[in-house]
Design an enzyme around this catalytic site. Structure first.
Site, PDB file in Angstrom:
ATOM      1  N   GLY A  26       0.830  -1.191   0.000  1.00 43.61           N
ATOM      2  CA  GLY A  26       0.000   0.000   0.000  1.00 43.61           C
ATOM      3  C   GLY A  26       0.864   1.239   0.000  1.00 43.61           C
ATOM      4  O   GLY A  26       1.967   1.263  -0.555  1.00 43.61           O
ATOM      5  N   GLN A  28       2.686   2.852   2.383  1.00 43.47           N
ATOM      6  CA  GLN A  28       4.028   2.678   2.938  1.00 43.47           C
ATOM      7  C   GLN A  28       4.775   1.526   2.277  1.00 43.47           C
ATOM      8  O   GLN A  28       5.970   1.619   2.009  1.00 43.47           O
ATOM      9  CB  GLN A  28       3.937   2.441   4.448  1.00 43.47           C
ATOM     10  CG  GLN A  28       3.572   3.666   5.250  1.00 43.47           C
ATOM     11  CD  GLN A  28       4.639   4.740   5.245  1.00 43.47           C
ATOM     12  OE1 GLN A  28       5.830   4.459   5.142  1.00 43.47           O
ATOM     13  NE2 GLN A  28       4.208   5.984   5.353  1.00 43.47           N
ATOM     14  N   HIS A 108       4.544   1.182  12.734  1.00 46.03           N
ATOM     15  CA  HIS A 108       3.634   1.724  13.747  1.00 46.03           C
ATOM     16  C   HIS A 108       3.624   0.726  14.896  1.00 46.03           C
ATOM     17  O   HIS A 108       3.648  -0.491  14.675  1.00 46.03           O
ATOM     18  CB  HIS A 108       2.235   1.888  13.149  1.00 46.03           C
ATOM     19  CG  HIS A 108       1.219   2.479  14.085  1.00 46.03           C
ATOM     20  ND1 HIS A 108       1.514   3.440  15.026  1.00 46.03           N
ATOM     21  CD2 HIS A 108      -0.129   2.246  14.223  1.00 46.03           C
ATOM     22  CE1 HIS A 108       0.419   3.782  15.684  1.00 46.03           C
ATOM     23  NE2 HIS A 108      -0.591   3.058  15.225  1.00 46.03           N
ATOM     24  N   GLU A 227     -14.602  28.349   2.017  1.00 47.82           N
ATOM     25  CA  GLU A 227     -14.137  29.009   3.237  1.00 47.82           C
ATOM     26  C   GLU A 227     -13.675  28.037   4.312  1.00 47.82           C
ATOM     27  O   GLU A 227     -12.718  28.320   5.035  1.00 47.82           O
ATOM     28  CB  GLU A 227     -15.243  29.909   3.791  1.00 47.82           C
ATOM     29  CG  GLU A 227     -15.537  31.118   2.926  1.00 47.82           C
ATOM     30  CD  GLU A 227     -14.337  32.013   2.722  1.00 47.82           C
ATOM     31  OE1 GLU A 227     -13.462  32.094   3.620  1.00 47.82           O
ATOM     32  OE2 GLU A 227     -14.247  32.640   1.643  1.00 47.82           O
ATOM     33  N   GLU A 231      -9.779  26.296   1.563  1.00 43.87           N
ATOM     34  CA  GLU A 231      -8.709  27.195   1.999  1.00 43.87           C
ATOM     35  C   GLU A 231      -7.933  26.656   3.199  1.00 43.87           C
ATOM     36  O   GLU A 231      -6.898  27.224   3.573  1.00 43.87           O
ATOM     37  CB  GLU A 231      -9.277  28.581   2.314  1.00 43.87           C
ATOM     38  CG  GLU A 231      -9.791  29.308   1.078  1.00 43.87           C
ATOM     39  CD  GLU A 231     -10.172  30.755   1.352  1.00 43.87           C
ATOM     40  OE1 GLU A 231      -9.714  31.293   2.386  1.00 43.87           O
ATOM     41  OE2 GLU A 231     -10.902  31.329   0.539  1.00 43.87           O
TER      42      GLU A 231
END
Length: 337
Positions: A26, A28, A108, A227, A231
């Site tokens: 995937g 990684q 992980h 907004e 942004e």
């Protein structure tokens, strides 16, 4: 003080003398496998028969075998399958094919820290965790740079676990960006906390609530989308480049004043108290147990949430607007095989 390592601190030969199996291809997995290959490491990718990623790995010039064959052949096994399937993969495929002196690597610490996997005492257990998505790890490597990477040793059976982990980090480009020494528990708990309270959970909850507030007040959904979501990248990029101070320096004085006077009204003492509660659930293992039980039950809550967000107005509006933006290639979950 945190210990940092760079190129000169690693011995690249340690990993090139080993045989590495990368389980998974995937985000990684593809980056680790390709970077290691380009660094001269003998690497194979372990994928189950019928995996849609077999062709992608083969087309990239990598040798692909079934996971059991990969583990039996290798003496360094990097586990890059999802957290929730790691215990089953370990019990059925990895554990029966381990040999004394092998090294079991993770990106992980979830499965090790919370006890879902308990390797035998004659195995090195190491974490090498780039702090960025796999596509960035690959791109930075190709460009001659690297993503900062975490290194932790859970079990040092051979006495060489730490230098081997550092050598692996060198092989994927991590020492170019800097390798930070940590522990499995610190990485796991801070990673989960960041995901839940700000990077994913906190951010998308704020975006949805802000979008709903504007549209319920009668503003056009397109205006609301720009907004509160579109942004957001501009602000995050500024923070990424120079921190909160640089972001505030870069925006208008009006925006900065609104930031410092209204922000604390959104993230209140009650919000911080909830953050502490979430951290406690992570540290105690409550969240980990909850997630693994959810997955074992077919993940109904997660699937319902996916369906709900797909039909939320912020998403339906966003899909229409992104299709109109010639400067980007719109993405959908179905695009990721």
């Amino acid at each position: 003080m945190t210990t940092m390592y760079y190129e000169a601190d690693a011995d690249p030969a340690l990993i090139t003398r080993r045989k590495v199996a990368v389980l998974g291809f995937g985000s990684q997995g593809h980056a680790h496998a390709l970077n290691l290959k380009d660094s001269g490491v003998d690497v194979v990718v372990g994928l189950r028969d019928g995996s849609p990623r077999v062709r992608a790995a083969s087309d990239a010039g990598l040798k692909v075998v079934d996971p059991a064959t990969a583990v039996a052949w290798a003496d360094v096994i990097m586990v890059l399958v999802p957290d929730q399937v790691q215990p089953q993969v370990y019990e059925e495929i990895i554990r029966p094919n381990l040999s004394p002196g092998d090294a079991l690597f993770f990106a992980h610490g979830f499965s090790i820290h919370f006890g879902f996997i308990t390797p035998p005492p004659d195995i090195d257990v190491v974490m090498v965790a780039p702090k960025g998505p796999g596509h960035l790890v690959r791109r930075q490597y190709v460009e001659g740079s690297g993503v900062p990477t975490l290194l932790a040793v859970h079990q040092d059976a051979t006495g060489d676990a730490q230098p081997l982990g550092l050598s692996y980090a060198h092989g994927i480009g991590g020492t170019r960006g800097g390798v930070i020494e940590t522990t499995f528990d610190a990485e796991t708990e801070t990673d989960l906390f960041g995901e839940q309270v700000i990077l994913c959970g906190g951010t998308d909850a704020l975006v949805q609530a802000a979008f709903e507030t504007l549209t319920e007040a009668g503003y056009a959904p397109e205006m609301a989308y720009f907004e509160v979501l579109h942004e957001l990248k501009l602000i995050v990029d500024l923070m990424w480049e120079g921190g909160i101070e640089w972001m505030r320096h870069s925006i208008s004085d009006t925006a900065e004043y609104g930031d410092v006077t209204r922000g604390p009204r959104i993230v209140t003492s009650e919000t911080k108290a909830e953050m502490k509660k979430i951290l406690g659930e992570i540290q105690s293992g409550e969240f980990a147990r909850e997630w693994m039980a959810e997955y074992a039950n077919g993940a109904p809550r997660l699937k319902a949430a996916r369906e709900a967000i797909a039909e939320h107005p912020v998403e339906t509006t966003g899909r229409e607007l992104r299709d109109m933006m010639t400067f980007l290639v719109p993405k959908r979950p179905s695009d990721d095989v």
